[in-house]
Enzyme design. Structure first.
Site, PDB file in Angstrom:
ATOM      1  N   HIS A 265       0.834  -1.208   0.000  1.00  0.00           N
ATOM      2  CA  HIS A 265       0.000   0.000   0.000  1.00  0.00           C
ATOM      3  C   HIS A 265       0.871   1.263   0.000  1.00  0.00           C
ATOM      4  O   HIS A 265       0.712   2.143  -0.845  1.00  0.00           O
ATOM      5  CB  HIS A 265      -0.913  -0.026   1.233  1.00  0.00           C
ATOM      6  CG  HIS A 265      -1.808   1.169   1.367  1.00  0.00           C
ATOM      7  ND1 HIS A 265      -3.125   1.159   0.994  1.00  0.00           N
ATOM      8  CD2 HIS A 265      -1.568   2.425   1.817  1.00  0.00           C
ATOM      9  CE1 HIS A 265      -3.660   2.347   1.212  1.00  0.00           C
ATOM     10  NE2 HIS A 265      -2.733   3.142   1.718  1.00  0.00           N
ATOM     11  N   GLU A 266       1.809   1.314   0.936  1.00  0.00           N
ATOM     12  CA  GLU A 266       2.656   2.522   1.031  1.00  0.00           C
ATOM     13  C   GLU A 266       3.561   2.630  -0.194  1.00  0.00           C
ATOM     14  O   GLU A 266       3.848   3.731  -0.663  1.00  0.00           O
ATOM     15  CB  GLU A 266       3.468   2.506   2.328  1.00  0.00           C
ATOM     16  CG  GLU A 266       2.623   2.495   3.612  1.00  0.00           C
ATOM     17  CD  GLU A 266       1.572   3.599   3.698  1.00  0.00           C
ATOM     18  OE1 GLU A 266       1.807   4.700   3.144  1.00  0.00           O
ATOM     19  OE2 GLU A 266       0.494   3.368   4.295  1.00  0.00           O
ATOM     20  N   HIS A 269       1.725   4.505  -2.804  1.00  0.00           N
ATOM     21  CA  HIS A 269       1.827   5.964  -2.616  1.00  0.00           C
ATOM     22  C   HIS A 269       3.173   6.473  -3.120  1.00  0.00           C
ATOM     23  O   HIS A 269       3.273   7.506  -3.777  1.00  0.00           O
ATOM     24  CB  HIS A 269       1.716   6.318  -1.129  1.00  0.00           C
ATOM     25  CG  HIS A 269       0.322   6.263  -0.581  1.00  0.00           C
ATOM     26  ND1 HIS A 269      -0.712   7.003  -1.080  1.00  0.00           N
ATOM     27  CD2 HIS A 269      -0.202   5.549   0.455  1.00  0.00           C
ATOM     28  CE1 HIS A 269      -1.824   6.757  -0.373  1.00  0.00           C
ATOM     29  NE2 HIS A 269      -1.541   5.863   0.558  1.00  0.00           N
ATOM     30  N   GLU A 295      -4.797   7.595  -2.856  1.00  0.00           N
ATOM     31  CA  GLU A 295      -5.313   6.308  -2.375  1.00  0.00           C
ATOM     32  C   GLU A 295      -5.650   5.376  -3.541  1.00  0.00           C
ATOM     33  O   GLU A 295      -5.575   4.164  -3.403  1.00  0.00           O
ATOM     34  CB  GLU A 295      -6.546   6.513  -1.500  1.00  0.00           C
ATOM     35  CG  GLU A 295      -6.209   6.868  -0.061  1.00  0.00           C
ATOM     36  CD  GLU A 295      -5.360   5.816   0.638  1.00  0.00           C
ATOM     37  OE1 GLU A 295      -5.711   4.620   0.580  1.00  0.00           O
ATOM     38  OE2 GLU A 295      -4.345   6.188   1.233  1.00  0.00           O
TER      39      GLU A 295
HETATM   40 ZN    ZN Z   1      -2.836   5.188   2.019  1.00  0.00          ZN
END
Ligand code: ZN
Length: 502
Positions: A265-266, A269, A295
């Site tokens: 997830h990170e 980003h 997101e």
């Molecule tokens: Zn996030």
């Protein structure tokens, strides 16, 4: 670059230097700072944010902005100067309304609140956090008042994270989503072939989990020469320049999903920030355009890629090699079902894709009530638990697993939560477009080839940074505004298959 815009950029560069210094202090605060450093750090961050704010809203900056606006008048947004001046003017006109005393107080109070929240969460004791949260809620309501007239008191707050997205529209979209997601969750429970998450709930050595995470995100395209991975209570991504984009994660020795999906997830980003065109460096365009678009990137890599069957076709043999005792005898099909188990659960960041948005809607509704003044902070834990029962059918055993679980309210991030759910919707809208443009995407992922996908994202999303507002970007790429249908199609197809609902 024109001379007036060049002058604006010089002033802006110094302000961004201050902001990046703040970001570095914030990163340290959440990773390595000893607890004793908290009070001094809050003061340091408060001073830097006030200096940055004062330099930004001063008359000298305003005059430079006006001159630059005249210089770029009539130029299209594809022109860097024009895009930069437009975005800067928007930020300036917002921040100009906010007194520097408020900025300084808000920064100080949120800096103090962070360690208080951490301790309250560790001890599952909301009462410790209540006074700090009351102060933050009061400050955020004061903040909204600087933007009168508004349609809804929440509008100015959400606009900080999602430019141009009114509360009314978020409500409309969520009203379509909520019943259909609740229905899907019910169908998996009542008609689906049961899924066991036994395979992912075993002993997993933390160092090996870290090693696997590093291998995965290196393959995805995360550039360790321009970033690093550390541990934090609440995983996050931060950047100090386009060439220093850092991520954090956390590890659970008894639950495999936590670290790997947080890490991916990170990484999602970070790929966005690392992919912004170098020419935008040290300008207000050198960042993601909004939190929902951000997101959409993190959730796409985490779920559409990381929780897909092709992804585990590629990585499962390696994972079995790292954890032969736990996974040696677990078949790929069972492992894939295990990472996609749908189950109403207490913790948002651990939630499966089918229930995730329900966690967000709960927070969104509580925030609306807190800001409107119809809910008092002291009544928050009870309101939280009531909604958990209504939406997910479960009750948190304590506040750490309930109202205290997320860091956002401690930094005053009211208006932030809905962008997570919007990010899921945007991810699905982009995903449909991507699969039209790259018909053999699944085959590429099975071979651990992510270059095609990353190139597409760089070209269509990343390189633009904050050049376009989120609605503009979405229109350009998909030809549509924000809509829930692609995400609902994605969920039904995926969980229909995982739970054999057809
Ligand atoms: Zn996030």
């Amino acid at each position: 670059m024109g001379a007036k815009t060049d002058r604006l950029c010089k002033l802006l560069g110094e302000i961004l230097d201050l902001d990046h210094a703040s970001a570095l202090l914030g990163w340290d605060q959440q990773t390595y700072m000893p607890p004793g450093g908290a009070e001094a750090r809050a003061q340091q961050l408060s001073t830097l944010s006030r200096l940055s704010h004062d330099k930004f809203v001063c008359d000298e900056f305003g005059a430079a902005l006006q001159a630059a606006q005249a210089e770029v008048a009539g130029l299209p947004l594809e022109n860097d100067d024009a895009a930069l001046v437009r975005r800067t003017a928007r930020d300036f006109n917002k921040q100009r309304r906010v007194p520097s005393e408020w900025v300084s107080e808000f920064s100080l109070e949120t800096g103090r609140a962070h360690p208080i929240w951490e301790k309250a969460r560790a001890e599952a004791d909301f009462a410790q956090f209540k006074p700090a949260l009351e102060t933050i809620v009061r400050l955020k309501r004061d903040y909204a008042e600087f933007f009168q007239p508004y349609e809804h008191i929440y509008d100015p707050l959400i606009d900080d994270f999602e430019p141009g997205m009114p509360t009314r529209q978020v409500k409309e979209v969520f009203d379509v989503l909520r019943p259909q997601q609740v229905e899907l969750v019910r169908a998996t429970k009542e008609r689906g072939r049961p899924v066991s998450d036994g395979p992912v709930r075993q002993a997993f050595d933390v160092e090996k989990q870290r090693q696997f995470g590093v291998e995965v995100i290196t393959k995805l395209g995360y550039d360790f020469k321009r970033g690093r991975l550390d541990k934090a209570v609440h995983p996050f991504t931060t950047s100090f320049s386009l060439d220093d984009v850092r991520i954090t994660t956390r590890y659970d020795a008894g639950f495999f999903n936590d670290a790997i999906f947080s890490t991916i997830h990170e990484c999602g980003h970070a790929l966005y920030e690392q992919g912004i065109a170098p020419g935008l460096e040290r300008t207000s365009l050198a960042t993601g355009t909004s939190m929902a678009i951000h997101e959409s990137q993190s959730r796409m890599w985490e779920n559409f890629v990381g929780r897909s069957r092709p992804f585990w076709v590629a990585f499962y043999p390696r994972l079995q090699g790292l954890f032969p005792d736990a996974l040696g005898k677990v078949k790929l099909a069972d492992f894939y079902r295990a990472v996609n188990k749908v189950e109403p659960s207490l913790i948002r960041v651990d939630a499966d894709e089918a229930t995730y948005n329900l966690h967000i809607m709960l927070r969104f509704e509580l925030e609306l009530e807190l800001m409107s003044g119809t809910l008092a902070v002291k009544d928050l834990p009870e309101a939280w638990n009531t909604r958990m029962r209504d939406y997910l059918g479960i009750t948190p055993p304590n506040d750490a697993k309930g109202v205290l679980q997320d860091v956002h309210w401690s930094f005053g991030g009211f208006g932030y939560f809905p962008t997570y759910a919007m990010g899921n919707l945007v991810a699905a809208q982009l995903w449909e477009r991507i699969n039209k443009d790259i018909p053999d995407l699944a085959t590429q992922i099975e071979r651990a080839e992510f270059g095609g996908l990353l190139t597409w994202l760089r070209e269509n999303v990343h390189r633009h940074g904050a050049r376009y507002y989120p609605v503009e970007l979405l229109q350009r790429v998909t030809g549509q505004g924000l809509t829930p249908e692609p995400y609902l199609r994605y969920l039904r197809a995926k969980f229909g298959e995982v739970y054999e609902l057809h």
